[in-house]
Design a protein around this motif. Structure first.
Motif, PDB file in Angstrom:
ATOM      1  N   THR A 152      -3.702   1.591  -1.531  1.00 37.75           N
ATOM      2  CA  THR A 152      -3.004   0.320  -1.366  1.00 37.75           C
ATOM      3  C   THR A 152      -1.512   0.583  -1.258  1.00 37.75           C
ATOM      4  OG1 THR A 152      -2.667  -0.010  -3.740  1.00 37.75           O
ATOM      5  CG2 THR A 152      -4.755  -0.816  -2.794  1.00 37.75           C
ATOM      6  N   SER A 153      -0.761  -0.444  -0.879  1.00 34.24           N
ATOM      7  CA  SER A 153       0.693  -0.286  -0.794  1.00 34.24           C
ATOM      8  C   SER A 153       1.277   0.161  -2.131  1.00 34.24           C
ATOM      9  CB  SER A 153       1.339  -1.595  -0.344  1.00 34.24           C
ATOM     10  OG  SER A 153       1.032  -1.869   0.998  1.00 34.24           O
ATOM     11  N   SER A 154       0.772  -0.415  -3.207  1.00 32.25           N
ATOM     12  CA  SER A 154       1.265  -0.041  -4.544  1.00 32.25           C
ATOM     13  C   SER A 154       0.928   1.410  -4.866  1.00 32.25           C
ATOM     14  CB  SER A 154       0.662  -0.962  -5.606  1.00 32.25           C
ATOM     15  OG  SER A 154       1.082  -2.294  -5.402  1.00 32.25           O
ATOM     16  N   ASP A 155      -0.276   1.846  -4.471  1.00 31.18           N
ATOM     17  CA  ASP A 155      -0.675   3.243  -4.696  1.00 31.18           C
ATOM     18  C   ASP A 155       0.248   4.205  -3.952  1.00 31.18           C
ATOM     19  OD1 ASP A 155      -2.880   2.409  -6.173  1.00 31.18           O
ATOM     20  OD2 ASP A 155      -4.245   2.477  -4.450  1.00 31.18           O
ATOM     21  N   ILE A 156       0.474   3.901  -2.671  1.00 31.37           N
ATOM     22  CA  ILE A 156       1.298   4.785  -1.840  1.00 31.37           C
ATOM     23  C   ILE A 156       2.736   4.822  -2.357  1.00 31.37           C
ATOM     24  CG2 ILE A 156       2.191   5.182   0.482  1.00 31.37           C
ATOM     25  CD1 ILE A 156      -0.840   5.722   0.125  1.00 31.37           C
ATOM     26  N   LEU A 157       3.250   3.658  -2.741  1.00 28.20           N
ATOM     27  CA  LEU A 157       4.606   3.601  -3.293  1.00 28.20           C
ATOM     28  C   LEU A 157       4.707   4.456  -4.554  1.00 28.20           C
ATOM     29  CD1 LEU A 157       7.491   2.459  -3.316  1.00 28.20           C
ATOM     30  CD2 LEU A 157       6.619   0.509  -4.622  1.00 28.20           C
ATOM     31  N   ALA A 180       4.753  -2.470   7.366  1.00 29.28           N
ATOM     32  CA  ALA A 180       5.887  -1.743   7.930  1.00 29.28           C
ATOM     33  C   ALA A 180       5.712  -0.244   7.717  1.00 29.28           C
ATOM     34  CB  ALA A 180       7.188  -2.221   7.281  1.00 29.28           C
ATOM     35  N   GLN A 181       6.381   0.542   8.548  1.00 30.42           N
ATOM     36  CA  GLN A 181       6.345   1.994   8.386  1.00 30.42           C
ATOM     37  C   GLN A 181       7.750   2.506   8.136  1.00 30.42           C
ATOM     38  OE1 GLN A 181       5.404   4.504  11.723  1.00 30.42           O
ATOM     39  NE2 GLN A 181       7.081   3.744  12.966  1.00 30.42           N
ATOM     40  N   CYS A 182       7.847   3.602   7.379  1.00 38.28           N
ATOM     41  CA  CYS A 182       9.123   4.296   7.253  1.00 38.28           C
ATOM     42  C   CYS A 182       8.883   5.792   7.189  1.00 38.28           C
ATOM     43  CB  CYS A 182       9.933   3.818   6.042  1.00 38.28           C
ATOM     44  SG  CYS A 182       9.556   4.637   4.478  1.00 38.28           S
ATOM     45  N   VAL A 183       9.894   6.524   7.614  1.00 38.35           N
ATOM     46  CA  VAL A 183       9.878   7.979   7.473  1.00 38.35           C
ATOM     47  C   VAL A 183      10.408   8.290   6.081  1.00 38.35           C
ATOM     48  CG1 VAL A 183      10.879  10.144   8.303  1.00 38.35           C
ATOM     49  CG2 VAL A 183      10.211   8.366   9.932  1.00 38.35           C
ATOM     50  N   ILE A 184       9.674   9.093   5.337  1.00 36.20           N
ATOM     51  CA  ILE A 184      10.049   9.375   3.955  1.00 36.20           C
ATOM     52  C   ILE A 184      11.242  10.323   3.902  1.00 36.20           C
ATOM     53  CG2 ILE A 184       9.250  10.408   1.791  1.00 36.20           C
ATOM     54  CD1 ILE A 184       6.478   9.289   2.425  1.00 36.20           C
ATOM     55  N   ALA A 185      12.231   9.942   3.125  1.00 39.44           N
ATOM     56  CA  ALA A 185      13.468  10.713   3.022  1.00 39.44           C
ATOM     57  C   ALA A 185      13.200  12.108   2.457  1.00 39.44           C
ATOM     58  CB  ALA A 185      14.467   9.972   2.132  1.00 39.44           C
ATOM     59  N   MET A 245       5.024   6.611   5.687  1.00 37.54           N
ATOM     60  CA  MET A 245       4.150   5.726   4.919  1.00 37.54           C
ATOM     61  C   MET A 245       4.170   4.321   5.489  1.00 37.54           C
ATOM     62  SD  MET A 245       6.124   5.352   1.248  1.00 37.54           S
ATOM     63  CE  MET A 245       7.881   5.035   1.127  1.00 37.54           C
ATOM     64  N   PHE A 246       3.015   3.656   5.358  1.00 35.82           N
ATOM     65  CA  PHE A 246       2.840   2.262   5.753  1.00 35.82           C
ATOM     66  C   PHE A 246       2.709   1.434   4.478  1.00 35.82           C
ATOM     67  CE2 PHE A 246       0.456   2.895  10.078  1.00 35.82           C
ATOM     68  CZ  PHE A 246       1.444   3.780  10.486  1.00 35.82           C
ATOM     69  N   LEU A 247       3.535   0.393   4.355  1.00 37.17           N
ATOM     70  CA  LEU A 247       3.487  -0.477   3.176  1.00 37.17           C
ATOM     71  C   LEU A 247       3.600  -1.936   3.610  1.00 37.17           C
ATOM     72  CD1 LEU A 247       6.085   1.374   0.882  1.00 37.17           C
ATOM     73  CD2 LEU A 247       3.604   1.669   0.854  1.00 37.17           C
ATOM     74  N   ASP A 248       3.024  -2.847   2.820  1.00 37.83           N
ATOM     75  CA  ASP A 248       3.259  -4.272   3.041  1.00 37.83           C
ATOM     76  C   ASP A 248       4.762  -4.529   2.957  1.00 37.83           C
ATOM     77  OD1 ASP A 248       0.556  -4.624   3.222  1.00 37.83           O
ATOM     78  OD2 ASP A 248       0.315  -5.427   1.200  1.00 37.83           O
ATOM     79  N   ASP A 249       5.240  -5.520   3.724  1.00 36.72           N
ATOM     80  CA  ASP A 249       6.687  -5.699   3.870  1.00 36.72           C
ATOM     81  C   ASP A 249       7.437  -5.848   2.547  1.00 36.72           C
ATOM     82  OD1 ASP A 249       5.557  -8.216   3.485  1.00 36.72           O
ATOM     83  OD2 ASP A 249       6.297  -9.051   5.364  1.00 36.72           O
TER      84      ASP A 249
END
Length: 350
Positions: free
Chosen positions: A65-70, A262-267, A85-89
């Motif tokens: 889930t978004s919370s798991d990935i975060l 949404a997607q972001c590239v991880i820093a 990673m893809f997360l809910d907005d």
């Protein structure tokens, strides 16, 4: 002579092994955190293979889930294990605020994205679109001679007494979105929800037959004639209609609320160039057309194409809705959400 041939064969075998090992070493692996199920299946089967082939790379999904990935990204912030990673907005806003994302590189695909999908400073962007608007019981509306709803304030219309179904704002994004739009109409903002809390019970609240934790009961309540009008997404409405449930979507004149993945590239990830390249590809019309065809992932790229005329017509309507869609202030929401949840449960649903 036999000894020399054996030695020569061994040398050739060793060189072949070294060459094979070298070739294998060149195949890099990118790890992408995203929801499992349909999302994972869609991208692993329909989208990633072409990128993998073109770039000699293996893309591996880290499901959750978004919370798991975060949580995973936060725990490994100093030495990231994932690349994208893809997360809910709303969750993505927290990730950006925590310094987990790096700015997306400029590219033509960014200019092709739908309104409201590029998050602040392009630190993250929407890749799968949704929106919360209004849905209604078409059968009931036809029988009563009611016009289709046009405003969030239709939820407070006296004719819908005991016919409004409302998702809990403390448990559901749909309910939270609807409440915050009501709050805006009453003069509030995400930083000031007093107008919403002060007026909800005596307006929309008076019409609510039941507050539900999610939307699972809506199909049943439409079929039994209990539900006339409720917050929902066009995608969810389409799914219900495919099952024969008589519902329609209505875009409120004040705007629907953007609900996107949404997607972001991880820093500070180990493959910054490849990760940026993958992120750009996933935003392209080509990749998003594949995601739409494989798993009905609604594209954020307005140039993505559907594979059938009917699907294309739905896509055009969806992008039309996006033109008036509202993006909420998730910084303000995330800062106060626990407090709001408590107030909602005590004041509204008690």
């Amino acid at each position: 002579m036999i000894h020399r041939r054996t030695a020569l064969g061994a040398a050739v075998a060793t060189l072949a092994l070294v060459a094979g090992t070298s070739a294998f070493a060149q195949t890099k692996t990118l790890y992408v955190g995203m929801n499992g199920g349909n999302f994972e299946k869609t991208f692993t089967q329909g989208v990633f293979p072409e990128f993998e082939k073109a770039n000699n790379v293996k893309v591996v999904v880290v499901p959750g889930t978004s919370s798991d990935i975060l949580a995973k990204a936060t725990a490994a912030k100093d030495k990231p294990q994932m690349h994208v990673m893809f997360l809910d907005d709303g969750v993505m806003v927290r990730a950006v605020g925590a310094g987990l994302c790096e700015k997306l590189k400029a590219g033509p695909e960014l200019g092709e994205l739908a309104n409201g999908t590029r998050m602040k400073d392009d630190m993250a962007v929407g890749i799968d679109l949704g929106m919360t608007g209004l849905a209604y019981n078409k059968k009931m509306f036809d029988e009563k001679g009611w016009a289709a709803p046009t405003s969030w304030m239709d939820l407070a219309d006296p004719k819908f007494k005991d016919k409004v179904v409302f998702q809990s704002a403390s448990a559901s994004s749909f309910g939270l979105h609807a409440f915050l739009m009501f709050n805006r109409i009453q003069g509030g903002t995400e930083a000031n929800v007093e107008p919403g809390f002060g007026k909800f019970r005596d307006t929309i609240g008076k019409n609510v037959i039941e507050f539900i934790p999610n939307s699972a009961k809506i199909s049943e309540m439409v079929q039994t004639g209990e539900a006339a009008i409720f917050p929902l997404t066009p995608t969810a409405v389409a799914t219900l209609k495919e099952k024969g449930i008589p519902v329609e979507y209505a875009q409120p004149k004040e705007g629907s609320v953007v609900l996107m993945v949404a997607q972001c590239v991880i820093a500070n990830n180990s493959e910054p160039e490849l990760a940026q390249k993958l992120a750009a590809y996933l935003l392209s019309a080509e990749a998003q057309s594949k995601a739409l065809a494989t798993g009905n992932v609604v594209p954020s790229n307005t140039k993505a194409k559907a594979t059938t005329p009917e699907a294309e017509k739905k896509l055009e309507a969806f992008h039309g809705f996006m033109k008036t869609a509202v993006v909420l202030d998730w910084d303000a929401i995330n800062a106060k959400r626990p407090e709001w949840n408590s107030r909602w449960n005590k004041m509204i649903e008690r």
